[in-house]
Design a protein around this motif. Sequence first.
Motif, short mmCIF file in Angstrom:
data_model
loop_
_atom_site.label_atom_id
_atom_site.label_comp_id
_atom_site.label_asym_id
_atom_site.label_seq_id
_atom_site.Cartn_x
_atom_site.Cartn_y
_atom_site.Cartn_z
N TYR A 184 43.84 28.12 -35.48
CA TYR A 184 44.75 27.19 -34.82
C TYR A 184 43.97 26.01 -34.26
N SER A 185 42.85 26.29 -33.60
CA SER A 185 42.05 25.23 -33.02
C SER A 185 41.57 24.24 -34.07
N TRP A 186 41.09 24.79 -35.20
CA TRP A 186 40.59 23.92 -36.27
C TRP A 186 41.72 23.07 -36.85
N CYS A 187 42.86 23.69 -37.14
CA CYS A 187 43.99 22.95 -37.75
C CYS A 187 44.54 21.90 -36.79
N ALA A 188 44.62 22.25 -35.50
CA ALA A 188 45.20 21.33 -34.53
C ALA A 188 44.33 20.10 -34.31
N ARG A 189 43.01 20.26 -34.54
CA ARG A 189 42.09 19.15 -34.31
C ARG A 189 41.66 18.44 -35.58
N ALA A 190 42.06 18.98 -36.75
CA ALA A 190 41.65 18.36 -38.01
C ALA A 190 42.27 17.00 -38.19
N VAL A 191 41.51 16.06 -38.69
CA VAL A 191 42.00 14.72 -38.92
C VAL A 191 42.60 14.63 -40.31
N ARG B 56 49.15 17.16 -32.62
CA ARG B 56 48.79 15.95 -33.35
C ARG B 56 49.72 15.73 -34.53
N THR B 57 49.99 16.79 -35.30
CA THR B 57 50.93 16.68 -36.41
C THR B 57 52.32 16.36 -35.90
N ALA B 58 52.72 16.99 -34.81
CA ALA B 58 54.04 16.74 -34.24
C ALA B 58 54.22 15.27 -33.90
N ALA B 59 53.19 14.66 -33.31
CA ALA B 59 53.29 13.25 -32.92
C ALA B 59 53.46 12.34 -34.12
N GLU B 60 53.01 12.79 -35.29
CA GLU B 60 53.16 12.00 -36.50
C GLU B 60 54.55 12.15 -37.13
N TRP C 49 63.52 10.99 -35.10
CA TRP C 49 62.68 11.17 -36.29
C TRP C 49 63.28 10.42 -37.47
N ASP C 50 62.40 10.10 -38.40
CA ASP C 50 62.78 9.44 -39.66
C ASP C 50 61.77 9.88 -40.70
N LEU C 51 62.14 10.88 -41.48
CA LEU C 51 61.21 11.58 -42.35
C LEU C 51 61.59 11.46 -43.83
N THR C 52 60.56 11.44 -44.68
CA THR C 52 60.81 11.46 -46.12
C THR C 52 60.89 12.88 -46.64
N ARG C 53 60.35 13.85 -45.86
CA ARG C 53 60.47 15.25 -46.23
C ARG C 53 60.62 16.09 -44.97
#
Length: 267
Positions: free
Chosen positions: A260-267, A16-20, A45-49
């Motif tokens: 990992y499960s919690w972090c990967a699914r956290a909004v 999820r983070t990767a897609a962002e 990619w186009d990132l500010t950090r």
Amino acid sequence: MGGTEQTRRRGILNPRTAAERFRLTREPAPPDLARSVDGYWILHWDLTRPHRQRVLTDPTVHLSFATGGRARITGVVRGTFTEEISGAGRVVGVRFRPGGFRPFLKAPVSTLTGRVLDIEEVFGPAARTTADAIIAEPSVPAALELAAGLLRSRQPEPDPAVDEAAGLVAAITGDPSILRVSQLATATGVNTRRLQRLFAEYVGAGPKWVIRRARMQEAAARAAAAPQDWSTLAAELGYADQAHFTRDFTASTGTSPARYSWCARAV
């Protein structure tokens, strides 16, 4: 390339983070290169950090052309592959079939495992000119055609062992019930000794590692999708106990299965 988005992103940790942070697209290999090449991948990619991405890689070799002039060949990565991206950029990548790079390398693929080589080290000094043209080309289709031209100019004679190696890896990834090398031997009719030789020569990692990596990718994908009963998942993936599974998962991803499960699914 075909398949679901989850399949295409298999092995990308915290998807999820990767897609962002970046956009990953894939294109099929040209038919005349399909015996060696699984397909292309293109990263924008186009990132500010800066962003650091971790990947549980497949047993494949990659040829990549990145913003900044980097053209490299990456062998099978046994641990977790980590790459940092920043600013704006693009990578055009060629993903070889399992075993597909062996005829280009003209040496056992295991000699490349865990290593990154400049493109000139395998394809010769003249390949640098083509690499620079691929990196500078703003059109992705045109860049892919330049990459295909490079491979065509050095395309080796067909090697039937490439199809055999790729088929064995496909048997592992396609059948979750294969948890041990002995089961792979039974399912494919290839004896254990030949499996070991073929994987070292063509794939770059042993069949036991390939089986374990495929199951760990599956575990990470399930953990990112929904809460899990870890003892049940461990048993399904062939572990004798949950503790052993937890140690392997933590070593592979850098964090425990539950976290990992919690972090990967956290909004």
